[in-house]
Design a protein around this motif. Structure first.
Motif, PDB file in Angstrom:
ATOM      1  N   LEU A 115     -66.835  20.499 -39.196  1.00 26.91           N
ATOM      2  CA  LEU A 115     -66.072  20.089 -38.017  1.00 26.91           C
ATOM      3  C   LEU A 115     -66.867  20.207 -36.716  1.00 26.91           C
ATOM      4  N   PHE A 116     -68.026  20.839 -36.768  1.00 29.87           N
ATOM      5  CA  PHE A 116     -68.870  21.028 -35.580  1.00 29.87           C
ATOM      6  C   PHE A 116     -69.234  19.675 -34.959  1.00 29.87           C
ATOM      7  N   ARG A 117     -69.094  19.604 -33.643  1.00 27.68           N
ATOM      8  CA  ARG A 117     -69.468  18.404 -32.886  1.00 27.68           C
ATOM      9  C   ARG A 117     -70.342  18.805 -31.713  1.00 27.68           C
ATOM     10  N   PHE A 118     -71.313  17.949 -31.397  1.00 28.10           N
ATOM     11  CA  PHE A 118     -72.194  18.146 -30.248  1.00 28.10           C
ATOM     12  C   PHE A 118     -71.938  17.001 -29.293  1.00 28.10           C
ATOM     13  N   ILE A 119     -71.529  17.331 -28.079  1.00 27.48           N
ATOM     14  CA  ILE A 119     -71.127  16.316 -27.115  1.00 27.48           C
ATOM     15  C   ILE A 119     -71.979  16.431 -25.862  1.00 27.48           C
ATOM     16  N   LEU A 120     -72.560  15.308 -25.458  1.00 22.92           N
ATOM     17  CA  LEU A 120     -73.316  15.234 -24.210  1.00 22.92           C
ATOM     18  C   LEU A 120     -72.483  14.466 -23.203  1.00 22.92           C
ATOM     19  N   VAL A 121     -72.374  15.001 -22.000  1.00 20.33           N
ATOM     20  CA  VAL A 121     -71.613  14.355 -20.936  1.00 20.33           C
ATOM     21  C   VAL A 121     -72.581  14.042 -19.800  1.00 20.33           C
ATOM     22  N   THR A 122     -72.549  12.808 -19.317  1.00 16.48           N
ATOM     23  CA  THR A 122     -73.395  12.419 -18.199  1.00 16.48           C
ATOM     24  C   THR A 122     -72.626  11.477 -17.286  1.00 16.48           C
ATOM     25  N   THR A 123     -72.990  11.487 -16.029  1.00 16.53           N
ATOM     26  CA  THR A 123     -72.386  10.558 -15.083  1.00 16.53           C
ATOM     27  C   THR A 123     -73.273   9.334 -14.878  1.00 16.53           C
ATOM     28  N   CYS A 124     -74.370   9.234 -15.628  1.00 12.42           N
ATOM     29  CA  CYS A 124     -75.255   8.061 -15.539  1.00 12.42           C
ATOM     30  C   CYS A 124     -74.503   6.817 -15.993  1.00 12.42           C
ATOM     31  N   LYS A 125     -74.701   5.748 -15.280  1.00  9.78           N
ATOM     32  CA  LYS A 125     -74.060   4.485 -15.665  1.00  9.78           C
ATOM     33  C   LYS A 125     -74.662   3.967 -16.975  1.00  9.78           C
ATOM     34  N   ARG A 126     -75.965   4.121 -17.133  1.00  9.22           N
ATOM     35  CA  ARG A 126     -76.667   3.692 -18.341  1.00  9.22           C
ATOM     36  C   ARG A 126     -77.611   4.787 -18.804  1.00  9.22           C
ATOM     37  N   PRO A 127     -77.210   5.553 -19.807  1.00  8.25           N
ATOM     38  CA  PRO A 127     -78.110   6.589 -20.332  1.00  8.25           C
ATOM     39  C   PRO A 127     -79.391   5.971 -20.892  1.00  8.25           C
ATOM     40  N   CYS A 128     -80.442   6.763 -20.973  1.00 11.00           N
ATOM     41  CA  CYS A 128     -81.736   6.276 -21.443  1.00 11.00           C
ATOM     42  C   CYS A 128     -81.609   5.663 -22.837  1.00 11.00           C
ATOM     43  N   LEU A 129     -82.519   4.745 -23.140  1.00  7.78           N
ATOM     44  CA  LEU A 129     -82.477   4.039 -24.421  1.00  7.78           C
ATOM     45  C   LEU A 129     -82.593   4.985 -25.607  1.00  7.78           C
ATOM     46  N   ALA A 130     -83.410   6.021 -25.472  1.00  5.96           N
ATOM     47  CA  ALA A 130     -83.561   6.983 -26.574  1.00  5.96           C
ATOM     48  C   ALA A 130     -82.222   7.638 -26.895  1.00  5.96           C
ATOM     49  N   LEU A 131     -81.467   7.965 -25.869  1.00  6.90           N
ATOM     50  CA  LEU A 131     -80.157   8.582 -26.070  1.00  6.90           C
ATOM     51  C   LEU A 131     -79.178   7.582 -26.660  1.00  6.90           C
ATOM     52  N   GLN A 132     -79.228   6.341 -26.173  1.00  7.24           N
ATOM     53  CA  GLN A 132     -78.315   5.314 -26.675  1.00  7.24           C
ATOM     54  C   GLN A 132     -78.510   5.077 -28.171  1.00  7.24           C
ATOM     55  N   GLY A 133     -79.715   5.249 -28.655  1.00  4.96           N
ATOM     56  CA  GLY A 133     -79.993   5.023 -30.064  1.00  4.96           C
ATOM     57  C   GLY A 133     -79.571   6.157 -30.977  1.00  4.96           C
ATOM     58  N   GLN A 134     -79.206   7.305 -30.388  1.00  2.87           N
ATOM     59  CA  GLN A 134     -78.900   8.478 -31.202  1.00  2.87           C
ATOM     60  C   GLN A 134     -77.454   8.921 -31.165  1.00  2.87           C
ATOM     61  N   VAL A 135     -76.689   8.402 -30.228  1.00  2.70           N
ATOM     62  CA  VAL A 135     -75.319   8.892 -30.073  1.00  2.70           C
ATOM     63  C   VAL A 135     -74.347   7.730 -29.937  1.00  2.70           C
ATOM     64  N   TYR A 136     -73.093   8.046 -30.088  1.00  2.00           N
ATOM     65  CA  TYR A 136     -72.020   7.086 -29.840  1.00  2.00           C
ATOM     66  C   TYR A 136     -71.618   7.259 -28.388  1.00  2.00           C
ATOM     67  N   ILE A 137     -71.701   6.191 -27.618  1.00  2.00           N
ATOM     68  CA  ILE A 137     -71.437   6.277 -26.184  1.00  2.00           C
ATOM     69  C   ILE A 137     -70.031   5.768 -25.876  1.00  2.00           C
ATOM     70  N   ILE A 138     -69.336   6.564 -25.095  1.00  2.00           N
ATOM     71  CA  ILE A 138     -68.002   6.189 -24.618  1.00  2.00           C
ATOM     72  C   ILE A 138     -68.057   6.129 -23.105  1.00  2.00           C
ATOM     73  N   GLY A 139     -67.736   4.996 -22.543  1.00  2.00           N
ATOM     74  CA  GLY A 139     -67.691   4.850 -21.092  1.00  2.00           C
ATOM     75  C   GLY A 139     -66.298   5.157 -20.576  1.00  2.00           C
ATOM     76  N   VAL A 140     -66.263   5.851 -19.433  1.00  2.00           N
ATOM     77  CA  VAL A 140     -64.978   6.196 -18.814  1.00  2.00           C
ATOM     78  C   VAL A 140     -64.986   5.666 -17.400  1.00  2.00           C
ATOM     79  N   GLN A 141     -63.961   4.928 -17.057  1.00  2.00           N
ATOM     80  CA  GLN A 141     -63.831   4.424 -15.698  1.00  2.00           C
ATOM     81  C   GLN A 141     -62.781   5.241 -14.975  1.00  2.00           C
ATOM     82  N   GLY A 142     -63.004   5.389 -13.689  1.00  2.00           N
ATOM     83  CA  GLY A 142     -61.962   6.106 -12.971  1.00  2.00           C
ATOM     84  C   GLY A 142     -62.346   6.555 -11.642  1.00  2.00           C
TER      85      GLY A 142
END
Length: 102
Positions: free
Chosen positions: A75-102
């Motif tokens: 059940l362990f999860r590792f979550i990265l939170v960033t306020t970057c509009k577009r995270p680096c490509l290396a990160l995009q290739g390794q994680v599931y990205i969820i965008g939040v507007q608000g």
């Protein structure tokens, strides 16, 4: 925090703020254990031979190898939170990205 998340089946959340410095995070994790961030990102940290290496001699019985439940470890999860509009490509290739507007 990683060992506790694995032991209790919880999430570990790291806030990167407005940075997208995956490399810097890797350097910090390497201070704990070489290759730790890679093991977390590829989920191999869920294997006992990996996570038990994080135990320290001063850890109490709470982190004894017999205290880890495979169901909770899964059940362990590792979550990265960033306020970057577009995270680096290396990160995009390794994680599931969820965008939040608000």
């Amino acid at each position: 925090a990683i060992l506790g998340g694995l032991r209790y089946g919880r999430s570990v959340v790291v806030s990167l703020g407005d940075l997208d410095v995956l490399h810097g995070l890797g350097v910090a994790f390497d201070k704990v254990q070489k290759g730790l961030l890679d093991a977390v990102m590829d989920k191999s940290i869920r294997r006992p031979e990996k996570y038990l290496q994080l135990r320290r001699p001063e850890d109490d019985e709470e982190y004894d190898p017999s205290a880890f439940n495979p169901v909770l470890v899964s059940l362990f999860r590792f979550i990265l939170v960033t306020t970057c509009k577009r995270p680096c490509l290396a990160l995009q290739g390794q994680v599931y990205i969820i965008g939040v507007q608000g």
